[in-house]
Design an enzyme around this catalytic site. Sequence first.
Site, PDB file in Angstrom:
ATOM      1  N   SER A 139       0.876  -1.182   0.000  1.00 14.29           N
ATOM      2  CA  SER A 139       0.000   0.000   0.000  1.00 14.29           C
ATOM      3  C   SER A 139       0.908   1.225   0.000  1.00 14.29           C
ATOM      4  CB  SER A 139      -0.865  -0.003   1.267  1.00 14.29           C
ATOM      5  OG  SER A 139      -1.503   1.249   1.427  1.00 14.29           O
ATOM      6  N   TYR A 152      -2.964  -0.276  10.430  1.00 13.71           N
ATOM      7  CA  TYR A 152      -2.913  -0.922   9.092  1.00 13.71           C
ATOM      8  C   TYR A 152      -1.637  -0.478   8.379  1.00 13.71           C
ATOM      9  CZ  TYR A 152      -4.104  -1.414   4.076  1.00 13.71           C
ATOM     10  OH  TYR A 152      -4.085  -1.694   2.725  1.00 13.71           O
TER      11      TYR A 152
HETATM   12  N1  LIG Z   1      -8.662  -0.884  -1.747  1.00 12.68           N
HETATM   13  C1  LIG Z   1      -7.656  -0.069  -1.480  1.00 12.68           C
HETATM   14  O1  LIG Z   1      -7.819   1.171  -1.464  1.00 12.68           O
HETATM   15  C2  LIG Z   1      -6.287  -0.612  -1.240  1.00 12.68           C
HETATM   16  C3  LIG Z   1      -5.209   0.296  -1.199  1.00 12.68           C
HETATM   17  C4  LIG Z   1      -3.926  -0.174  -0.957  1.00 12.68           C
HETATM   18  C5  LIG Z   1      -3.708  -1.521  -0.787  1.00 12.68           C
HETATM   19  N2  LIG Z   1      -4.760  -2.385  -0.817  1.00 12.68           N
HETATM   20  C6  LIG Z   1      -4.466  -3.804  -0.607  1.00 12.68           C
HETATM   21  O2  LIG Z   1      -4.963  -4.551  -1.704  1.00 12.68           O
HETATM   22  C7  LIG Z   1      -5.237  -5.885  -1.274  1.00 12.68           C
HETATM   23  C8  LIG Z   1      -6.637  -6.272  -1.716  1.00 12.68           C
HETATM   24  O3  LIG Z   1      -7.569  -5.429  -1.043  1.00 12.68           O
HETATM   25  P1  LIG Z   1      -8.989  -5.018  -1.651  1.00 12.68           P
HETATM   26  O4  LIG Z   1      -8.981  -3.565  -1.812  1.00 12.68           O
HETATM   27  O5  LIG Z   1      -9.322  -5.893  -2.782  1.00 12.68           O
HETATM   28  O6  LIG Z   1      -9.895  -5.334  -0.369  1.00 12.68           O
HETATM   29  P2  LIG Z   1     -11.183  -6.238  -0.155  1.00 12.68           P
HETATM   30  O7  LIG Z   1     -12.161  -6.026  -1.249  1.00 12.68           O
HETATM   31  O8  LIG Z   1     -11.576  -5.971   1.249  1.00 12.68           O
HETATM   32  O9  LIG Z   1     -10.622  -7.745  -0.318  1.00 12.68           O
HETATM   33  C9  LIG Z   1      -9.736  -8.276   0.608  1.00 12.68           C
HETATM   34  C10 LIG Z   1      -9.496  -9.738   0.278  1.00 12.68           C
HETATM   35  O10 LIG Z   1      -8.574 -10.272   1.240  1.00 12.68           O
HETATM   36  C11 LIG Z   1      -9.182 -11.428   1.803  1.00 12.68           C
HETATM   37  N3  LIG Z   1      -8.732 -11.705   3.165  1.00 12.68           N
HETATM   38  C12 LIG Z   1      -8.922 -10.977   4.303  1.00 12.68           C
HETATM   39  N4  LIG Z   1      -8.430 -11.634   5.363  1.00 12.68           N
HETATM   40  C13 LIG Z   1      -7.919 -12.805   4.892  1.00 12.68           C
HETATM   41  C14 LIG Z   1      -7.285 -13.922   5.489  1.00 12.68           C
HETATM   42  N5  LIG Z   1      -7.084 -14.010   6.813  1.00 12.68           N
HETATM   43  N6  LIG Z   1      -6.882 -14.958   4.700  1.00 12.68           N
HETATM   44  C15 LIG Z   1      -7.102 -14.907   3.361  1.00 12.68           C
HETATM   45  N7  LIG Z   1      -7.718 -13.903   2.736  1.00 12.68           N
HETATM   46  C16 LIG Z   1      -8.115 -12.861   3.501  1.00 12.68           C
HETATM   47  C17 LIG Z   1     -10.675 -11.146   1.770  1.00 12.68           C
HETATM   48  O11 LIG Z   1     -11.404 -12.346   1.965  1.00 12.68           O
HETATM   49  P3  LIG Z   1     -12.884 -12.324   2.675  1.00 12.68           P
HETATM   50  O12 LIG Z   1     -13.863 -11.945   1.595  1.00 12.68           O
HETATM   51  O13 LIG Z   1     -13.045 -13.727   3.183  1.00 12.68           O
HETATM   52  O14 LIG Z   1     -12.824 -11.310   3.775  1.00 12.68           O
HETATM   53  C18 LIG Z   1     -10.793 -10.571   0.374  1.00 12.68           C
HETATM   54  O15 LIG Z   1     -10.781 -11.584  -0.595  1.00 12.68           O
HETATM   55  C19 LIG Z   1      -5.043  -5.889   0.248  1.00 12.68           C
HETATM   56  O16 LIG Z   1      -3.787  -6.403   0.578  1.00 12.68           O
HETATM   57  C20 LIG Z   1      -5.135  -4.423   0.609  1.00 12.68           C
HETATM   58  O17 LIG Z   1      -4.468  -4.131   1.816  1.00 12.68           O
HETATM   59  C21 LIG Z   1      -6.038  -1.974  -1.056  1.00 12.68           C
END
Ligand SMILES: NC(=O)c1ccc[n+]([C@@H]2O[C@H](COP(=O)([O-])OP(=O)(O)OC[C@H]3O[C@@H](n4cnc5c(N)ncnc54)[C@H](OP(=O)(O)O)[C@@H]3O)[C@@H](O)[C@H]2O)c1
Length: 251
Positions: A139, A152
């Site tokens: 991130s 976080y």
């Molecule tokens: N969205 C943003 O603005 C943003 C910005 C910077 C970085 N990121 C990073 O991008 C990545 C994807 O995030 P996203 O935005 O797609 O968020 P999201 O829609 O909340 O998806 C998160 C994913 O991670 C899974 N997850 C959570 N806890 C887990 C665990 N213990 N074991 C395995 N899987 C788990 C969730 O599964 P469940 O459905 O079972 O909860 C879901 O599939 C993350 O690493 C996040 O930190 C996101």
Amino acid sequence: MRSVSIKDKVIFVTGSNRGIGKSFVTQALAMGAKKIYATARDKSKLEALLALGGDRVVPVELDVTKPEQVDAAAALAGDVEVLINNSGMGTGSSFLAAADPKKAQLELNVNYLGMLRMAIAFAPILKTNGGGAMVNILSISSLTNFPFAASYSASKAAAHSLTQGLRVELDGQGTLVTGVYPGPIDTDMAANLPYDKESPDVVAVKVFEAIAAGTEDVFPDAFAVQISQGLKADPKAVEKMQLDNYNAAQK
Ligand SMILES: NC(=O)c1ccc[n+]([C@@H]2O[C@H](COP(=O)([O-])OP(=O)(O)OC[C@H]3O[C@@H](n4cnc5c(N)ncnc54)[C@H](OP(=O)(O)O)[C@@H]3O)[C@@H](O)[C@H]2O)c1
């Protein structure tokens, strides 16, 4: 230079039932990946991807905080050439608003230790299959602490350090280790953030283009590019901007 094209490759994507992880699977299908292991804590949430990808998508139950599930995934997926450590979670907590460090522990367990568990289990597989690539979704908050998501940010900073260390340790086996530093992306995680958000499909395509070019550090959206340029020019000014934002939010 190490470059890894997605076409005809075997990919493993953690957290692929929604958000950026789901986009990694759909875009890898579109770019001609041979096979994609799509994972979810609840496998029933992968049905839409299975319908889309047919035999090319293999569903895997995986919670990255459960070592036995990480080991079972590695035993199943011995042909992986590109590992995408995408799973992540955030509690949206500042450090001192939390009554105790439980939220910080949760974030570290998924965002840092989960990535480390996956790296330990899959590094030998990548080696056997010619080196390949490990892509760690970090991130922009890995590089500067955002007060509305302070613990976080700390967990993502730990994952950034992990990524740098893995790059050194995996150099000898020819693995490209790429860190991705997104700003706000239009997924559930960022639903409440008051910023313009990049599409998760765009992030997935940019990451695949980046590893095809051998890029180690990816800033896939305008917000992330702006902060990373600010950090190069004047890191203290970026830190003070966070203080100004925090003080403004308290009023
Ligand atoms: N969205 C943003 O603005 C943003 C910005 C910077 C970085 N990121 C990073 O991008 C990545 C994807 O995030 P996203 O935005 O797609 O968020 P999201 O829609 O909340 O998806 C998160 C994913 O991670 C899974 N997850 C959570 N806890 C887990 C665990 N213990 N074991 C395995 N899987 C788990 C969730 O599964 P469940 O459905 O079972 O909860 C879901 O599939 C993350 O690493 C996040 O930190 C996101």
